[in-house]
Design a protein around this motif. Structure first.
Motif, short mmCIF file in Angstrom:
data_model
loop_
_atom_site.label_atom_id
_atom_site.label_comp_id
_atom_site.label_asym_id
_atom_site.label_seq_id
_atom_site.Cartn_x
_atom_site.Cartn_y
_atom_site.Cartn_z
N LEU A 123 -110.90 77.71 -29.79
CA LEU A 123 -109.45 77.65 -29.61
C LEU A 123 -109.01 78.02 -28.21
O LEU A 123 -107.91 77.64 -27.78
CB LEU A 123 -108.74 78.54 -30.63
CG LEU A 123 -108.63 80.04 -30.33
CD1 LEU A 123 -107.35 80.57 -30.98
CD2 LEU A 123 -109.82 80.79 -30.83
N TYR A 124 -109.82 78.73 -27.44
CA TYR A 124 -109.41 79.16 -26.10
C TYR A 124 -109.40 78.00 -25.12
O TYR A 124 -110.29 77.16 -25.13
CB TYR A 124 -110.33 80.25 -25.56
CG TYR A 124 -110.19 81.61 -26.19
CD1 TYR A 124 -109.14 81.92 -27.03
CD2 TYR A 124 -111.11 82.60 -25.91
CE1 TYR A 124 -109.02 83.17 -27.60
CE2 TYR A 124 -111.00 83.86 -26.47
CZ TYR A 124 -109.95 84.15 -27.31
OH TYR A 124 -109.83 85.38 -27.87
N GLU A 125 -108.42 78.02 -24.25
CA GLU A 125 -108.32 77.03 -23.18
C GLU A 125 -109.52 77.13 -22.23
O GLU A 125 -110.07 76.12 -21.79
CB GLU A 125 -107.02 77.28 -22.41
CG GLU A 125 -106.74 76.34 -21.29
CD GLU A 125 -105.42 76.64 -20.61
OE1 GLU A 125 -104.82 75.68 -20.09
OE2 GLU A 125 -104.96 77.81 -20.59
N GLU A 126 -109.93 78.36 -21.92
CA GLU A 126 -111.10 78.63 -21.08
C GLU A 126 -112.06 79.49 -21.90
O GLU A 126 -111.80 80.68 -22.12
CB GLU A 126 -110.71 79.37 -19.79
CG GLU A 126 -109.75 78.61 -18.91
CD GLU A 126 -110.37 77.39 -18.26
OE1 GLU A 126 -111.62 77.31 -18.18
OE2 GLU A 126 -109.60 76.51 -17.83
N VAL A 127 -113.14 78.92 -22.37
CA VAL A 127 -114.07 79.63 -23.23
C VAL A 127 -114.97 80.54 -22.40
O VAL A 127 -115.54 80.10 -21.39
CB VAL A 127 -114.96 78.64 -24.02
CG1 VAL A 127 -115.91 79.38 -24.95
CG2 VAL A 127 -114.09 77.66 -24.79
N ALA A 128 -115.10 81.78 -22.80
CA ALA A 128 -116.03 82.70 -22.15
C ALA A 128 -117.39 82.55 -22.84
O ALA A 128 -117.53 82.81 -24.03
CB ALA A 128 -115.53 84.14 -22.28
N TYR A 129 -118.39 82.09 -22.07
CA TYR A 129 -119.73 81.90 -22.63
C TYR A 129 -120.78 82.12 -21.56
O TYR A 129 -120.49 82.14 -20.36
CB TYR A 129 -119.87 80.50 -23.24
CG TYR A 129 -119.88 79.38 -22.24
CD1 TYR A 129 -121.08 78.86 -21.76
CD2 TYR A 129 -118.70 78.81 -21.77
CE1 TYR A 129 -121.10 77.83 -20.84
CE2 TYR A 129 -118.70 77.79 -20.86
CZ TYR A 129 -119.91 77.30 -20.39
OH TYR A 129 -119.92 76.29 -19.48
N GLU A 130 -122.03 82.30 -22.01
CA GLU A 130 -123.17 82.50 -21.13
C GLU A 130 -124.32 81.65 -21.65
O GLU A 130 -124.47 81.49 -22.86
CB GLU A 130 -123.65 83.97 -21.15
CG GLU A 130 -122.57 84.98 -20.86
CD GLU A 130 -122.96 86.39 -21.24
OE1 GLU A 130 -122.64 87.30 -20.48
OE2 GLU A 130 -123.59 86.58 -22.30
#
Length: 103
Positions: free
Chosen positions: A89-96
């Motif tokens: 759902l986030y506009e900018e996804v935080a991922y690694e």
């Protein structure tokens, strides 16, 4: 083999996981739908032209989020990240993304 980690609010966690599991992420030999989850606190402040799914422009948002970790085969990682960005759902996804060594 890669490890894909991402942060997601509890309300959306299972939906995002299921989309990744459907691709084959989280599969290792005779096991599937494998993940590790830890609950923590995330924060962010939408600025400028942001269109936040949660929170308001120029206001700090603090909320509980899960960090979800999954293993991913080499041939699936690009599609996995693409899917994560599409279903989250986030506009900018935080991922690694981490490349794992095998011993």
């Amino acid at each position: 083999m890669y490890k894909l980690n991402f942060f997601v609010p509890e309300a959306d966690k299972e939906r995002v996981k299921e989309a990744l599991f459907a691709l084959g992420v989280g599969r290792y030999e005779n096991y599937e739908c494998c993940s590790w989850e830890t609950l923590g606190q995330g924060q962010f402040k939408p600025i400028e032209q942001a269109n936040p799914a949660i929170g308001e422009l120029d206001k700090l948002e603090v909320l509980p989020e899960y960090k979800v970790e999954m293993i991913c085969k080499d041939e699936l990682i690009k599609e996995a990240v693409k899917t994560l960005k599409e279903v989250h759902l986030y506009e900018e996804v935080a991922y690694e993304v981490f490349k794992m060594a095998e011993f």
